[in-house]
Design an enzyme around this catalytic site. Structure first.
Site, PDB file in Angstrom:
ATOM      1  CG  ASP A   3      -3.859   3.762  -2.733  1.00 24.67           C
ATOM      2  OD1 ASP A   3      -2.807   3.131  -2.123  1.00 24.67           O
ATOM      3  OD2 ASP A   3      -4.923   3.885  -2.341  1.00 24.67           O
ATOM      4  CG  ASP A  17      -1.879   1.165   1.290  1.00 18.04           C
ATOM      5  OD1 ASP A  17      -2.034   1.912   0.201  1.00 18.04           O
ATOM      6  OD2 ASP A  17      -2.526   1.235   2.333  1.00 18.04           O
TER       7      ASP A  17
END
Length: 414
Positions: A272, A69
């Protein structure tokens, strides 16, 4: 925890005491020549919804699956401390040693609280409590601890730096928190000082450079350090200070469909890897949907599919995106920051073929998770190496297959 449709998280902090005895210990790692660590990735955009890495943590080291992440800073593991609420995870819950707590006064605790927008004090000076909530309503609550991470490096076989991360003893994922999780926790690779990448730089292990290559066929590779960053063909854009948080952003991009402008004003974009899909705010989302619908042949019919909001079926079920990509036109984003650097988004970077054989749009409406910016998620980053160079404050990408193994990458070093 990055859920299948997670967009970047907005976090808040809550202090809760953990039932551990605090005798903090964080061994310093001696400075060394910076190297590169490479890891194999697993998972896919669909149906898994995650790309994850196996990290070996502890002494003796045990394997854990961590969701990769770049949209958040804190790495955390579901943790038996004891666990108040944990999901079913692939491996036995991590059990922290008694002497591994990070005290409240530690600089990483201060940085974490500051990054989460909290001015709360720790209820005990002996430990650093946190609670993070993500925009898909997932959350992790726990305490900061330290332990050894085994890293396969290019210039030595393996080192085991002591790194700070979250011991999460209260997780909520999905609607009731009782779902089976694909991963044991989350690998936070954002720009903050509590990020694993920042800690490795601080200890002189690797440079503050991160790259990932997500394969359309599933899997791929991840690396820390700059040894395998290509010296040519990379499109580079200066990192922009995102107005919405400390995210990786190449600034504002102009959206085009089939090489023609969609007439949407330049849109702020963040990258992201914790978001499976790409999210556009209302205006660009509607413009993309209208353009795609307007360009489709009559052989495709719009159909309802429980997997995603907007789908089409053909005269027979599709087996892969490559069966249907010729029916769709490419998108692109042009970034003024990078002398009109362009990110191409061909149909395979915005479409998913579901188990029902339908082709569905993997660009979602960002108004549902209340996003004020646009998110480039895993689907759009497939089959290109994406590089986040914090040393030179730039983001780069270059197209190419992502099927190389981490072992072959490390063995190709001089």
């Amino acid at each position: 925890m990055a859920a299948a449709r997670r967009a970047p998280g907005v976090a808040l902090l809550l202090a809760v005491l953990l039932p551990l005895v605090a005798t903090p210990s964080r061994a310093a790692t001696p400075a060394r020549a910076a190297s590169t660590a490479a890891f194999q990735l697993h998972g896919d955009v669909y149906p898994t919804g995650h790309y994850y890495v196996t990290m070996n943590i502890g002494n003796p080291a045990k394997p854990y699956f961590l969701d990769v992440d770049t949209g958040s800073d804190l790495t955390w593991l579901q943790c038996d401390a004891p666990c108040q609420s944990c999901n079913k995870v692939p491996h036995p819950l991590y059990r922290p040693a008694q002497n591994r707590l990070i005290p409240c006064a530690d600089s990483l605790c201060t940085a974490l609280h500051s990054g989460l927008g909290s001015n709360k004090k720790c209820p005990s000076p002996k430990q650093c409590d946190y609670q993070i909530k993500y925009t898909d309503s997932a959350s992790s609550q726990g305490v900061l601890i330290t332990d050894n991470f085994s890293l396969p490096l290019s210039k030595s076989s393996n080192i085991r730096p002591s790194l700070t991360f979250g011991c999460g003893y209260d997780q909520q994922v999905g609607k009731n928190g009782a779902v089976q999780a694909v991963t044991d926790g989350l690998l936070g690779l954002g720009r903050g000082s509590v990020s694993l990448l920042s800690q490795l730089k601080q200890q002189g292990v690797t440079k503050n450079v991160l790259g990932h290559c997500l394969s359309t066929n599933g899997g791929g590779f991840l690396f820390f350090g700059d040894d395998i960053v290509p010296t040519s063909r990379v499109t580079w854009v200066p990192m922009s200070r995102s107005t919405s948080g400390n995210y990786y952003s190449p600034g504002s991009g102009t959206l085009q469909f089939d090489r023609r402008s969609l007439g949407v004003k330049p849109m702020e974009v963040v990258f992201d890897s914790g978001s499976t899909y790409t999210y556009f705010t209302a205006q660009p989302y509607q413009a993309v949907v209208s353009a795609i619908k307007g360009g489709l042949s009559k052989s495709l019919k719009q159909v309802s599919d429980p997997e995603l909001p907007l789908c089409w079926k053909g005269q027979k079920a599709f087996k892969s995106v490559f069966d249907v990509k010729k029916e769709f036109k490419p998108l692109s984003l042009s970034f003024a920051n990078g002398k009109n650097a362009v990110m191409e988004i061909p149909p395979e970077n915005y479409l998913v073929v579901t188990k029902n054989g339908n082709a569905c749009l993997g660009i979602l409406d960002g108004t549902a998770p209340k996003l004020s910016f646009n998110v480039i998620g895993d689907i759009t980053m497939q089959d290109q190496m994406v590089i986040y160079d914090n040393e030179k404050a730039q983001i780069g990408w270059v197209r190419g297959p992502c099927t190389r193994s981490a072992k072959s990458i490390l063995s190709s070093f001089p």
